[in-house]
Design a protein around this motif. Structure first.
Motif, short mmCIF file in Angstrom:
data_model
loop_
_atom_site.label_atom_id
_atom_site.label_comp_id
_atom_site.label_asym_id
_atom_site.label_seq_id
_atom_site.Cartn_x
_atom_site.Cartn_y
_atom_site.Cartn_z
N ASP A 102 2.66 -8.64 5.04
CA ASP A 102 1.57 -8.80 6.00
C ASP A 102 2.01 -9.59 7.23
O ASP A 102 3.16 -10.03 7.33
N GLY A 103 1.11 -9.77 8.16
CA GLY A 103 1.40 -10.47 9.40
C GLY A 103 1.85 -11.91 9.23
O GLY A 103 2.50 -12.47 10.10
N ASP A 104 1.51 -12.51 8.10
CA ASP A 104 1.92 -13.89 7.81
C ASP A 104 3.21 -13.97 7.01
O ASP A 104 3.62 -15.05 6.60
N GLY A 105 3.81 -12.81 6.73
CA GLY A 105 5.06 -12.78 5.97
C GLY A 105 4.88 -12.80 4.47
O GLY A 105 5.84 -12.98 3.73
N VAL A 106 3.66 -12.59 3.99
CA VAL A 106 3.38 -12.57 2.56
C VAL A 106 3.59 -11.15 2.03
O VAL A 106 3.13 -10.18 2.64
N ALA A 107 4.28 -11.05 0.89
CA ALA A 107 4.56 -9.74 0.30
C ALA A 107 3.44 -9.31 -0.65
O ALA A 107 2.90 -10.13 -1.40
N TRP A 108 3.13 -8.03 -0.61
CA TRP A 108 2.09 -7.43 -1.43
C TRP A 108 2.62 -6.15 -2.05
O TRP A 108 3.41 -5.44 -1.44
N ASP A 109 2.15 -5.85 -3.26
CA ASP A 109 2.35 -4.53 -3.86
C ASP A 109 1.09 -3.74 -3.58
O ASP A 109 -0.02 -4.21 -3.84
N ALA A 110 1.28 -2.54 -3.05
CA ALA A 110 0.15 -1.65 -2.82
C ALA A 110 0.37 -0.39 -3.64
O ALA A 110 1.50 0.11 -3.74
#
Length: 137
Positions: A102-110
């Motif tokens: 995301d824009g804050d550099g946090v990783a997500w699994d989608a």
């Protein structure tokens, strides 16, 4: 909701890759890629066009769809980067795993669920997000 998404993502981990043609794989990834690009450029009409008819019925205008995504799916709405994982057959149907930063550099699994349309195109039926614990880019 995030717990449900995490459980869904965990469920597909051991599943084998779906037996789709390379053309279908590329078309599915292209639909997701183009929708992410449309979100980034605030092109609601384009983003909405990649949503399946069932989603378009629930959010009958591009503006309504964009408002939902902006509020409920900020990592998708303003992703910094993404990479594609496996395409798998799941209890939810055919699903494409995508790692999103995301824009804050946090990783997500989608986990994007998709369905083939009568015209042969692929549309997105859902997106389930789970934050990766302690991972930033």
């Amino acid at each position: 909701m995030r717990l449900i998404a995490a459980l869904l993502l965990a469920l597909i981990m051991p599943l084998a890759a779906a037996a789709q043609s390379p053309t279908d794989d590329a078309a599915i990834r292209a639909a997701i890629e183009r929708q992410l690009e449309a979100f980034s450029s605030d092109d609601g009409a384009a983003a909405w066009s990649y949503a399946a008819p069932s989603i378009q019925q629930r959010f009958p205008t591009p503006d309504a769809f964009m408002a939902l995504v902006e509020q409920a799916y900020p990592p998708v709405y303003r992703s910094r980067s993404h990479s594609f994982g496996d395409l798998a057959q799941t209890p939810l149907g055919l699903a494409q795993r995508v790692e999103i930063v995301d824009g804050d550099g946090v990783a997500w699994d989608a986990l994007y669920t998709v369905e083939e349309q009568p015209d042969g195109s692929w549309k997105i039926t859902g997106c389930y997000l789970a934050k990766k614990a302690g991972v930033t880019a």
